[in-house]
Design a protein around this motif. Structure first.
Motif, PDB file in Angstrom:
ATOM      1  N   PHE A 107       0.904  -1.280  -0.033  1.00  0.00           N
ATOM      2  CA  PHE A 107      -0.047  -0.013  -0.006  1.00  0.00           C
ATOM      3  C   PHE A 107       1.000   1.157  -0.173  1.00  0.00           C
ATOM      4  CE2 PHE A 107      -2.981   3.077   1.098  1.00  0.00           C
ATOM      5  CZ  PHE A 107      -4.326   2.719   0.969  1.00  0.00           C
ATOM      6  N   HIS A 108       0.630   2.184  -1.171  1.00  0.00           N
ATOM      7  CA  HIS A 108       1.502   3.160  -1.165  1.00  0.00           C
ATOM      8  C   HIS A 108       0.554   4.302  -1.009  1.00  0.00           C
ATOM      9  CE1 HIS A 108       4.828   0.625  -2.505  1.00  0.00           C
ATOM     10  NE2 HIS A 108       5.471   1.640  -2.318  1.00  0.00           N
ATOM     11  N   PHE A 109       1.073   5.606  -0.639  1.00  0.00           N
ATOM     12  CA  PHE A 109       0.357   7.016  -0.755  1.00  0.00           C
ATOM     13  C   PHE A 109       1.512   7.713  -1.648  1.00  0.00           C
ATOM     14  CE2 PHE A 109      -1.983   6.209   3.129  1.00  0.00           C
ATOM     15  CZ  PHE A 109      -3.273   6.559   2.559  1.00  0.00           C
ATOM     16  N   LEU A 110       0.984   8.618  -2.557  1.00  0.00           N
ATOM     17  CA  LEU A 110       1.875   9.453  -3.338  1.00  0.00           C
ATOM     18  C   LEU A 110       1.304  10.951  -3.219  1.00  0.00           C
ATOM     19  CD1 LEU A 110       4.149   9.663  -5.815  1.00  0.00           C
ATOM     20  CD2 LEU A 110       1.932   9.592  -7.441  1.00  0.00           C
ATOM     21  N   THR A 111       2.169  11.895  -2.469  1.00  0.00           N
ATOM     22  CA  THR A 111       1.827  13.176  -2.257  1.00  0.00           C
ATOM     23  C   THR A 111       2.519  14.066  -2.887  1.00  0.00           C
ATOM     24  OG1 THR A 111       1.114  14.650  -0.452  1.00  0.00           O
ATOM     25  CG2 THR A 111       3.067  13.289  -0.069  1.00  0.00           C
ATOM     26  N   GLY A 112       2.439  15.397  -2.632  1.00  0.00           N
ATOM     27  CA  GLY A 112       2.915  16.335  -3.398  1.00  0.00           C
ATOM     28  C   GLY A 112       2.226  17.509  -3.713  1.00  0.00           C
ATOM     29  N   LEU A 123       5.347   7.927  -0.477  1.00  0.00           N
ATOM     30  CA  LEU A 123       5.998   8.624  -1.609  1.00  0.00           C
ATOM     31  C   LEU A 123       5.825  10.152  -1.609  1.00  0.00           C
ATOM     32  CD1 LEU A 123       5.902   5.863  -4.095  1.00  0.00           C
ATOM     33  CD2 LEU A 123       7.399   6.099  -2.279  1.00  0.00           C
ATOM     34  N   ARG A 124       6.734  11.097  -2.185  1.00  0.00           N
ATOM     35  CA  ARG A 124       6.588  12.323  -2.291  1.00  0.00           C
ATOM     36  C   ARG A 124       7.260  12.976  -3.608  1.00  0.00           C
ATOM     37  NH1 ARG A 124       5.288  16.396   1.238  1.00  0.00           N
ATOM     38  NH2 ARG A 124       6.259  15.188   3.069  1.00  0.00           N
ATOM     39  N   LEU A 182      11.036   9.264  -0.464  1.00  0.00           N
ATOM     40  CA  LEU A 182      10.470   8.446   0.589  1.00  0.00           C
ATOM     41  C   LEU A 182      10.304   9.665   1.499  1.00  0.00           C
ATOM     42  CD1 LEU A 182       9.275   5.866   1.498  1.00  0.00           C
ATOM     43  CD2 LEU A 182      11.472   5.442   2.736  1.00  0.00           C
ATOM     44  N   ALA A 183       8.861   9.890   1.864  1.00  0.00           N
ATOM     45  CA  ALA A 183       8.455  10.839   2.844  1.00  0.00           C
ATOM     46  C   ALA A 183       8.983  10.689   4.401  1.00  0.00           C
ATOM     47  CB  ALA A 183       6.901  11.065   2.904  1.00  0.00           C
ATOM     48  N   GLY A 184       9.253  11.277   5.157  1.00  0.00           N
ATOM     49  CA  GLY A 184       9.833  11.021   6.521  1.00  0.00           C
ATOM     50  C   GLY A 184       8.552  10.478   7.345  1.00  0.00           C
TER      51      GLY A 184
END
Length: 224
Positions: free
Chosen positions: A30-35, A210-211, A219-221
């Protein structure tokens, strides 16, 4: 399942929107992609289902180089990757059930009516099977879009800002459905700018965040 090695993309020569992206989407993750808005999240997702092809680097899906795929190969890929668009893109002259079943019809497959009813029940839309899309609320439209995305039983589910126009309760209801898909073994990638949604979901699943920033993938903190 989907692998990127130093992948980049630009619409024009010398004008790169994304670059140096390396990622491996493995089964059951499961991944999130943000930005920020305009960072390239939608472009990234379009690369994942071969709506766009990388202009540099190497990208494979299920062991096949995307740039070597024939038209039939791309069609086969899209059977294994379900996409929930922010703009749900329904055919307003068809009832909900027929919109959900449309990928089967396009693929020339027989519609299993009981399976379709079960799927609509799973997304809590069974009472709206014969409703027209304009009659649905925002949350109902997104749940219908999710049902349509998974009717071919894909291995990967991509969702592009699926809760962008929903209130908190509707957002969490949709996320619970995505979590259920992940628990059933599907790989899920959700693009969102809503950090509160990410935090709430990470309390229930070991999701990687992920950002996209500055045209590259990070890889987000752990503070999210």
């Amino acid at each position: 399942m989907i692998e990127m090695k130093d992948v980049g993309f630009g619409y024009h020569a010398g004008d790169r929107l994304l670059s140096g992206m390396t990622l491996s989407l493995q089964p059951g993750m499961f991944h999130f992609l943000t930005g920020p808005s305009g960072a390239g999240k939608t472009t990234f997702l379009r690369l994942c289902y071969a709506d766009l092809l990388p202009t540099e680097g190497q990208m494979t899906a299920f062991g096949q180089d995307l740039r070597s795929l024939s038209r039939d190969g791309i069609a086969g890929l899209r059977r294994r990757v379900g996409v929930v668009h922010q703009d749900t893109q329904f055919l307003d002259h068809l009832p909900v059930a027929e919109n959900v079943a449309l990928p089967l019809s396009i693929a020339g497959e027989q519609v299993d009516m009981q399976a379709l009813r079960d799927l609509l029940g799973w997304v809590q839309l069974a009472p709206h099977a014969r409703a027209m899309p304009p009659q649905l609320s925002g949350g109902e439209r997104q749940r219908a879009a999710l049902a349509r995305a998974v009717i071919l039983s894909p291995d990967v589910v991509l969702a592009d800002e699926p809760t962008g126009n929903l209130d908190w309760d509707m957002s969490m209801r949709l996320m619970q459905l995505l979590l259920e898909l992940n628990k059933s073994g599907k790989t899920v990638l959700v693009a969102t700018h809503d950090l509160n949604l990410i935090r709430a979901t990470k309390a229930q699943v070991a999701a990687r965040v992920l950002r996209i920033a500055g045209g590259t993938l990070h890889l987000a903190g752990a503070d999210l």
